[in-house]
Scaffold this motif. Structure first.
Motif, PDB file in Angstrom:
ATOM      1  N   LYS A 139       0.841  -1.210   0.000  1.00  0.00           N
ATOM      2  CA  LYS A 139       0.000   0.000   0.000  1.00  0.00           C
ATOM      3  C   LYS A 139       0.870   1.253   0.000  1.00  0.00           C
ATOM      4  O   LYS A 139       0.587   2.230  -0.713  1.00  0.00           O
ATOM      5  N   GLN A 140       1.926   1.234   0.801  1.00  0.00           N
ATOM      6  CA  GLN A 140       2.819   2.391   0.878  1.00  0.00           C
ATOM      7  C   GLN A 140       3.454   2.659  -0.486  1.00  0.00           C
ATOM      8  O   GLN A 140       3.574   3.814  -0.918  1.00  0.00           O
ATOM      9  N   ARG A 141       3.818   1.603  -1.191  1.00  0.00           N
ATOM     10  CA  ARG A 141       4.420   1.760  -2.521  1.00  0.00           C
ATOM     11  C   ARG A 141       3.399   2.316  -3.510  1.00  0.00           C
ATOM     12  O   ARG A 141       3.718   3.220  -4.293  1.00  0.00           O
ATOM     13  N   ALA A 142       2.188   1.779  -3.469  1.00  0.00           N
ATOM     14  CA  ALA A 142       1.136   2.252  -4.380  1.00  0.00           C
ATOM     15  C   ALA A 142       0.781   3.711  -4.122  1.00  0.00           C
ATOM     16  O   ALA A 142       0.472   4.463  -5.052  1.00  0.00           O
ATOM     17  N   ASP A 143       0.837   4.121  -2.858  1.00  0.00           N
ATOM     18  CA  ASP A 143       0.466   5.488  -2.487  1.00  0.00           C
ATOM     19  C   ASP A 143       1.566   6.506  -2.765  1.00  0.00           C
ATOM     20  O   ASP A 143       1.319   7.715  -2.720  1.00  0.00           O
ATOM     21  N   HIS A 144       2.794   6.025  -3.016  1.00  0.00           N
ATOM     22  CA  HIS A 144       3.922   6.941  -3.221  1.00  0.00           C
ATOM     23  C   HIS A 144       4.689   6.537  -4.489  1.00  0.00           C
ATOM     24  O   HIS A 144       5.831   6.071  -4.419  1.00  0.00           O
ATOM     25  N   PRO A 145       4.069   6.722  -5.652  1.00  0.00           N
ATOM     26  CA  PRO A 145       4.707   6.319  -6.919  1.00  0.00           C
ATOM     27  C   PRO A 145       6.007   7.051  -7.218  1.00  0.00           C
ATOM     28  O   PRO A 145       6.854   6.537  -7.950  1.00  0.00           O
ATOM     29  N   ALA A 146       6.192   8.236  -6.647  1.00  0.00           N
ATOM     30  CA  ALA A 146       7.432   8.984  -6.884  1.00  0.00           C
ATOM     31  C   ALA A 146       8.640   8.210  -6.364  1.00  0.00           C
ATOM     32  O   ALA A 146       9.773   8.393  -6.849  1.00  0.00           O
ATOM     33  N   GLY A 147       8.403   7.330  -5.423  1.00  0.00           N
ATOM     34  CA  GLY A 147       9.489   6.533  -4.859  1.00  0.00           C
ATOM     35  C   GLY A 147      10.136   5.596  -5.849  1.00  0.00           C
ATOM     36  O   GLY A 147      11.255   5.117  -5.619  1.00  0.00           O
ATOM     37  N   GLU A 148       9.460   5.319  -6.977  1.00  0.00           N
ATOM     38  CA  GLU A 148      10.044   4.444  -7.994  1.00  0.00           C
ATOM     39  C   GLU A 148      11.332   5.036  -8.551  1.00  0.00           C
ATOM     40  O   GLU A 148      12.188   4.299  -9.063  1.00  0.00           O
ATOM     41  N   ASN A 149      11.482   6.341  -8.445  1.00  0.00           N
ATOM     42  CA  ASN A 149      12.690   7.008  -8.944  1.00  0.00           C
ATOM     43  C   ASN A 149      13.640   7.409  -7.825  1.00  0.00           C
ATOM     44  O   ASN A 149      14.581   8.177  -8.053  1.00  0.00           O
ATOM     45  N   GLU A 150      13.393   6.899  -6.616  1.00  0.00           N
ATOM     46  CA  GLU A 150      14.247   7.201  -5.466  1.00  0.00           C
ATOM     47  C   GLU A 150      14.961   5.933  -5.028  1.00  0.00           C
ATOM     48  O   GLU A 150      14.342   4.880  -4.859  1.00  0.00           O
ATOM     49  N   LEU A 151      16.285   6.028  -4.840  1.00  0.00           N
ATOM     50  CA  LEU A 151      17.066   4.851  -4.444  1.00  0.00           C
ATOM     51  C   LEU A 151      16.628   4.334  -3.080  1.00  0.00           C
ATOM     52  O   LEU A 151      16.548   3.130  -2.849  1.00  0.00           O
ATOM     53  N   TYR A 152      16.352   5.247  -2.155  1.00  0.00           N
ATOM     54  CA  TYR A 152      15.967   4.840  -0.798  1.00  0.00           C
ATOM     55  C   TYR A 152      14.584   5.385  -0.460  1.00  0.00           C
ATOM     56  O   TYR A 152      14.410   6.125   0.506  1.00  0.00           O
TER      57      TYR A 152
END
Length: 298
Positions: A243-256
């Motif tokens: 859920k956290q991943r789905a809610d924060h798609p910008a994280g796909e371009n963040e290493l951490y």
């Protein structure tokens, strides 16, 4: 005759330490760096005794030229797909064209071979590179060090110094986690690079320690009794991460990305080293858990 070892990612923390350990072992060490690399970082390597070669790492012909006569290439590159897949493939392809016999990929992490694809974004990238690597003729050796011990300093749920708490998921208060210091990882990697008979996969850990054992070491080091807490079961933790991943798609371009950090925690409580190769090289002095915890817990 001295072995010639080439390091990609030598200006990073781990890569720099690997270079130091290779120099200690009387190897000839080369480092390929981008032209945009700072003068300070290049001078640090040069003063150490490393031959610094400025190239375009995406240019296979330039990589090939740097790799001529090299016995082993070590990749300490870190990043997302553009680095772990694209740039690392370029380095590998250049090494292959130059006839380099051995390659150590940037697999300095938990042994992802036992994990389910999709549970850890960064491990999935390494898994994809492994498939490409194993399809070539070069002899590869991956070094799985579990988690770098440094994360114990960063107030993660496993050890939170601010809250004076130690957390775990599931019924795993006694589950042993694999931790290796960056120094120990670098020393072992240098030995592997010089070992022509090193196997495909090697597993190491400076120490294997459970949450309950962390509690004991912290108590020994400080006299304080930290609070032990079960954070949730593993199934709920997995759903939370999704859920956290789905809610924060910008994280796909963040290493951490925050959810990536949670994925690392989940992986640590999902797999562990069944065996260790710590004794393969006799002169290594492995850091103990208490020694390491005492170095930063006051």
């Amino acid at each position: 005759m001295k072995r010639i070892i080439l390091v990609a990612g030598a200006t990073g923390n781990l890569g720099n330490k690997i270079c130091k350990e290779l120099i200690k072992r009387d190897a000839d060490v080369k480092a390929i760096v981008r032209a945009t690399t700072s003068l300070e970082k290049k001078e640090t390597l040069t003063k150490m005794g490393v031959e610094v070669i400025e190239i375009n790492l995406s240019n296979i012909d330039e990589v090939e030229a740097a790799c001529l006569g090299v016995d082993c290439v070590i990749s300490a590159l870190a990043g997302l797909g553009d680095v772990v897949l694209d740039l690392q493939k370029s380095v590998l392809d250049g090494a292959l064209k130059a006839g380099v016999p051995r390659f150590i990929p940037s697999d300095f992490c938990t042994n992802y071979n036992a994990l389910v694809p999709g549970e850890n974004r960064n491990f999935d990238l390494r898994r994809q590179f492994k498939t490409y690597l194993d399809g070539t003729a070069i002899k590869a050796s991956s070094i799985f060090n579990g988690a770098f011990a440094d994360i114990l300093k960063y107030n993660t749920p496993i050890l939170n110094l601010k809250d004076k708490s130690i957390g775990y998921w599931g019924e795993k208060a006694d589950w042993k986690l694999d931790f290796t210091t960056m120094e120990d990882t670098a020393a072992f990697t240098a030995d592997v690079a010089l070992d022509q008979n090193a196997p495909r996969d090697l597993q190491i850990a400076s120490f294997q320690i459970s949450p309950n054992m962390i509690w004991t070491d912290v108590n020994t080091a400080t006299g304080q009794e930290f609070r032990m807490q079960q954070l949730s079961n593993l199934e709920d933790f997995a759903q939370f991460i999704k859920k956290q991943r789905a809610d924060h798609p910008a994280g796909e371009n963040e290493l951490y990305a925050k959810w990536q950090q949670a994925q690392y925690m989940y992986s640590m409580f999902s797999t562990q080293h069944a065996r260790l190769d710590n004794l393969r090289y006799k002169d290594l002095d492995w850091t103990t858990s208490l020694e390491y915890i005492k170095s930063f817990v006051k």
